[in-house]
Design a protein around this motif. Sequence first.
Motif, PDB file in Angstrom:
ATOM      1  N   ASP B  92      13.943-118.995 -41.151  1.00 10.87           N
ATOM      2  CA  ASP B  92      12.786-118.339 -40.536  1.00 10.87           C
ATOM      3  C   ASP B  92      11.951-119.278 -39.683  1.00 10.87           C
ATOM      4  N   GLN B  93      12.338-120.551 -39.608  1.00 11.73           N
ATOM      5  CA  GLN B  93      11.631-121.468 -38.719  1.00 11.73           C
ATOM      6  C   GLN B  93      11.827-121.098 -37.252  1.00 11.73           C
ATOM      7  N   THR B  94      12.740-120.169 -36.967  1.00  7.95           N
ATOM      8  CA  THR B  94      12.841-119.636 -35.599  1.00  7.95           C
ATOM      9  C   THR B  94      11.498-119.022 -35.179  1.00  7.95           C
ATOM     10  N   LYS B  95      10.733-118.519 -36.162  1.00  4.19           N
ATOM     11  CA  LYS B  95       9.396-117.962 -35.869  1.00  4.19           C
ATOM     12  C   LYS B  95       8.456-119.066 -35.381  1.00  4.19           C
ATOM     13  N   ILE B  96       8.573-120.245 -35.989  1.00  7.93           N
ATOM     14  CA  ILE B  96       7.723-121.370 -35.570  1.00  7.93           C
ATOM     15  C   ILE B  96       8.130-121.811 -34.163  1.00  7.93           C
ATOM     16  N   ILE B  97       9.437-121.868 -33.931  1.00 10.20           N
ATOM     17  CA  ILE B  97       9.940-122.280 -32.615  1.00 10.20           C
ATOM     18  C   ILE B  97       9.409-121.332 -31.532  1.00 10.20           C
ATOM     19  N   ALA B  98       9.471-120.037 -31.810  1.00 11.57           N
ATOM     20  CA  ALA B  98       8.991-119.047 -30.830  1.00 11.57           C
ATOM     21  C   ALA B  98       7.495-119.230 -30.573  1.00 11.57           C
ATOM     22  N   ALA B  99       6.747-119.498 -31.642  1.00 10.81           N
ATOM     23  CA  ALA B  99       5.288-119.652 -31.489  1.00 10.81           C
ATOM     24  C   ALA B  99       4.953-120.946 -30.737  1.00 10.81           C
ATOM     25  N   ILE B 100       5.693-122.019 -31.013  1.00  9.67           N
ATOM     26  CA  ILE B 100       5.465-123.285 -30.295  1.00  9.67           C
ATOM     27  C   ILE B 100       5.768-123.099 -28.808  1.00  9.67           C
ATOM     28  N   LYS B 101       6.853-122.390 -28.542  1.00  9.56           N
ATOM     29  CA  LYS B 101       7.259-122.107 -27.159  1.00  9.56           C
ATOM     30  C   LYS B 101       6.128-121.372 -26.435  1.00  9.56           C
ATOM     31  N   GLU B 102       5.598-120.352 -27.093  1.00  8.07           N
ATOM     32  CA  GLU B 102       4.539-119.566 -26.456  1.00  8.07           C
ATOM     33  C   GLU B 102       3.253-120.375 -26.302  1.00  8.07           C
ATOM     34  N   ALA B 103       2.908-121.141 -27.332  1.00  6.93           N
ATOM     35  CA  ALA B 103       1.664-121.928 -27.275  1.00  6.93           C
ATOM     36  C   ALA B 103       1.745-122.978 -26.154  1.00  6.93           C
ATOM     37  N   GLY B 104       2.882-123.628 -26.060  1.00  8.62           N
ATOM     38  CA  GLY B 104       3.127-124.516 -24.916  1.00  8.62           C
ATOM     39  C   GLY B 104       2.438-125.875 -24.946  1.00  8.62           C
ATOM     40  N   ASN B 105       1.729-126.203 -26.035  1.00  2.00           N
ATOM     41  CA  ASN B 105       0.934-127.434 -26.041  1.00  2.00           C
ATOM     42  C   ASN B 105       1.420-128.495 -27.023  1.00  2.00           C
ATOM     43  N   ILE B 106       2.468-128.201 -27.763  1.00  3.25           N
ATOM     44  CA  ILE B 106       2.854-129.090 -28.875  1.00  3.25           C
ATOM     45  C   ILE B 106       3.613-130.315 -28.372  1.00  3.25           C
ATOM     46  N   LYS B 107       3.136-131.492 -28.815  1.00  4.09           N
ATOM     47  CA  LYS B 107       3.729-132.751 -28.365  1.00  4.09           C
ATOM     48  C   LYS B 107       4.892-133.197 -29.243  1.00  4.09           C
ATOM     49  N   ARG B 108       4.915-132.680 -30.472  1.00  2.00           N
ATOM     50  CA  ARG B 108       6.022-133.032 -31.363  1.00  2.00           C
ATOM     51  C   ARG B 108       6.163-131.974 -32.458  1.00  2.00           C
ATOM     52  N   PHE B 109       7.390-131.594 -32.757  1.00  2.00           N
ATOM     53  CA  PHE B 109       7.659-130.671 -33.865  1.00  2.00           C
ATOM     54  C   PHE B 109       8.619-131.342 -34.827  1.00  2.00           C
ATOM     55  N   LEU B 110       8.253-131.351 -36.107  1.00  3.66           N
ATOM     56  CA  LEU B 110       9.134-131.866 -37.148  1.00  3.66           C
ATOM     57  C   LEU B 110       9.531-130.679 -38.029  1.00  3.66           C
ATOM     58  N   PRO B 111      10.759-130.193 -37.873  1.00  2.31           N
ATOM     59  CA  PRO B 111      11.165-129.059 -38.710  1.00  2.31           C
ATOM     60  C   PRO B 111      11.394-129.524 -40.150  1.00  2.31           C
ATOM     61  N   SER B 112      11.570-128.582 -41.050  1.00  7.57           N
ATOM     62  CA  SER B 112      11.786-128.934 -42.454  1.00  7.57           C
ATOM     63  C   SER B 112      13.204-129.472 -42.623  1.00  7.57           C
ATOM     64  N   LYS B 223       3.796-141.670 -39.801  1.00  6.89           N
ATOM     65  CA  LYS B 223       3.932-142.783 -38.844  1.00  6.89           C
ATOM     66  C   LYS B 223       4.688-142.328 -37.594  1.00  6.89           C
ATOM     67  N   ALA B 224       5.672-141.445 -37.785  1.00  9.86           N
ATOM     68  CA  ALA B 224       6.577-141.064 -36.692  1.00  9.86           C
ATOM     69  C   ALA B 224       5.968-140.115 -35.671  1.00  9.86           C
ATOM     70  N   VAL B 225       4.947-139.354 -36.067  1.00 12.31           N
ATOM     71  CA  VAL B 225       4.537-138.226 -35.216  1.00 12.31           C
ATOM     72  C   VAL B 225       4.016-138.630 -33.828  1.00 12.31           C
ATOM     73  N   ASP B 226       3.347-139.768 -33.741  1.00 10.81           N
ATOM     74  CA  ASP B 226       2.799-140.181 -32.442  1.00 10.81           C
ATOM     75  C   ASP B 226       3.595-141.325 -31.805  1.00 10.81           C
TER      76      ASP B 226
END
Lengths: 331, 331
Positions: B92-112, B223-226
């Motif tokens: 169901d993380q496809t829902k997060i991917i779709a929302a990140i795509k729409e939001a358009g501002n995310i600099k990094r995504f770390l999936p589970s 540590k990794a996110v930025d």
Amino acid sequence: MAPEKSKILIIGGTGYIGQFVVEASAKAGHPTSVLVRESTAADPLKGKLIDKFKNSGVTLVFGDLYDHQSLVNEIKQADVVISTVGKMQIPDQTKIIAAIKEAGNIKRFLPSEFGIDVDHQNAIEPASSMFAEKVQIRRAIEAERIPFTYIACNCFSGYFLSTLAQPGAAAVPPRDKVTIHGDGTPKGTNEFMHHSLLEIFHLDFVFVAVFNEEHDIGTYTIKAVDDPRTLNKILYIKPPENICSLNELVSLWEKKIGKSLERSYVPEEQLLKLIQESPFPMNVALAVSHSIFLKGDVTNFEIEPRFGVEASETYPDVKYTCVDEYLDRFV
Amino acid sequence: MAPEKSKILIIGGTGYIGQFVVEASAKAGHPTSVLVRESTAADPLKGKLIDKFKNSGVTLVFGDLYDHQSLVNEIKQADVVISTVGKMQIPDQTKIIAAIKEAGNIKRFLPSEFGIDVDHQNAIEPASSMFAEKVQIRRAIEAERIPFTYIACNCFSGYFLSTLAQPGAAAVPPRDKVTIHGDGTPKGTNEFMHHSLLEIFHLDFVFVAVFNEEHDIGTYTIKAVDDPRTLNKILYIKPPENICSLNELVSLWEKKIGKSLERSYVPEEQLLKLIQESPFPMNVALAVSHSIFLKGDVTNFEIEPRFGVEASETYPDVKYTCVDEYLDRFV
């Protein structure tokens, strides 16, 4: 003249419970086909099982869930479809539903259930999400008006009895120590009086479970496929001799080996904490144990004729393996 | 002037590993939000954790994966999204991917992720289907060109060390007997020579694993996110002192308790049979163990700069808990 036996197509027949369903189907004289992926048929680990199928007259059909047209074609050759797919494919049974709908000839569909009745449970996460996947498949079948039977076979003996319900690896019951989830004692939780007693003594989690041998589960499943009494119903496998609490189970085992085990009890609060603090898949195993032994999800409701029938009552001719006999295997 | 810390939104923050990621994020000074369902926030089992979050300045945001618009709105407030959802929600993380795509501002995504590197493994079923779900999410992220980091943290100490890798319930290492999947011995399977030795002696399944403490996993993740060095890369947590074989682990424990354990070895053939004959979820636990200890999926490949970096090398300032210290907790 006996009525002709229906033709059965089994999907997931090389899995844990599937192999027993295939065996029972062939033994009962049903023309039996098993849908297998070519990769599965070629897997050396499955070789012995595949040979056993062939020797018992079972037809192997190559294909898989995700090839709609070939699935429809295979389903058109059958009267009954039984799915015994594993946990990972439960949601993908929507593919089978779509193919059955298109084929239009299926007299009975048995989705992959083979656990507790997911419409009567009070499980916590992550078991509840797992049970919800089966609930969704039930609702999808009903929405398409496909004739069904759901098999609620409760606990597999091969898993629960061979370990005395210890969520561990060794397939032999322990001889020194045993851990019991909850308090483990009373029986007969169907009675109202008993519920009040539970409340008075604050024994919230003392339920019995039902342990069934895998061959018997296969036999009862196949008995149900052509039976009008199980049409659009749940078949509960709850033979009276297989209903017992964990403490009774341990006592029975102690008597057989002539030795007492050290019993550790895990109170509900501690078990809930352990579930929170365990990663997948141990959290699932523990949450299922919580549902069965502490919530009583196997035995805390009455089977009502409007939604279900009990297997040993419906098929009294089946000589099932009782818990007592089963444990003899390990002495 | 130090650069501003990115704002982190964590989805699944009340889960097994999520809580450590949340703690590390707040501790490192990132403005940290956790998306929780209202039902989770109201769950008495989660009460202590929720209070802990609040006390460390974490913002609770009510919502869930399945409410697209509110998910988009929350994501718009963040710079980085970390998903630590449990096994049941991986697809169901496809829902997060779709929302990140729409939001358009995310600099990094770390999936589970938080397990082995699912693009470098040779697991058998049912572990392979489970890993395939994570692979699908990786490919979906890459197809959408969302900047990512995948955390391959290998084995959780809280699960593997507290049990000496016995797939069982007790969260303390055994003091009498221990079961070892495979033969359990050699180390350094990265070397070619070693592979030849394995072949000569027919020791097919003798790999080492890596055991990491959950707080350290949280620390390295944050540590990794930025960090540009982890952009579109896999962060492997493989500190040298945490790499060991099961036999080494047992020997270490024996030394600490001053007592020898009875070691039973499970040859690969027997383990494969056990996987076939175990129902869910034990079959998954055993197949994961097979992948790690008999296929060497944690250590049998080199980390190449084009796809990954190692955490303890990249962040030498982190004082990680080594296996030896970890085991002291149980003496």
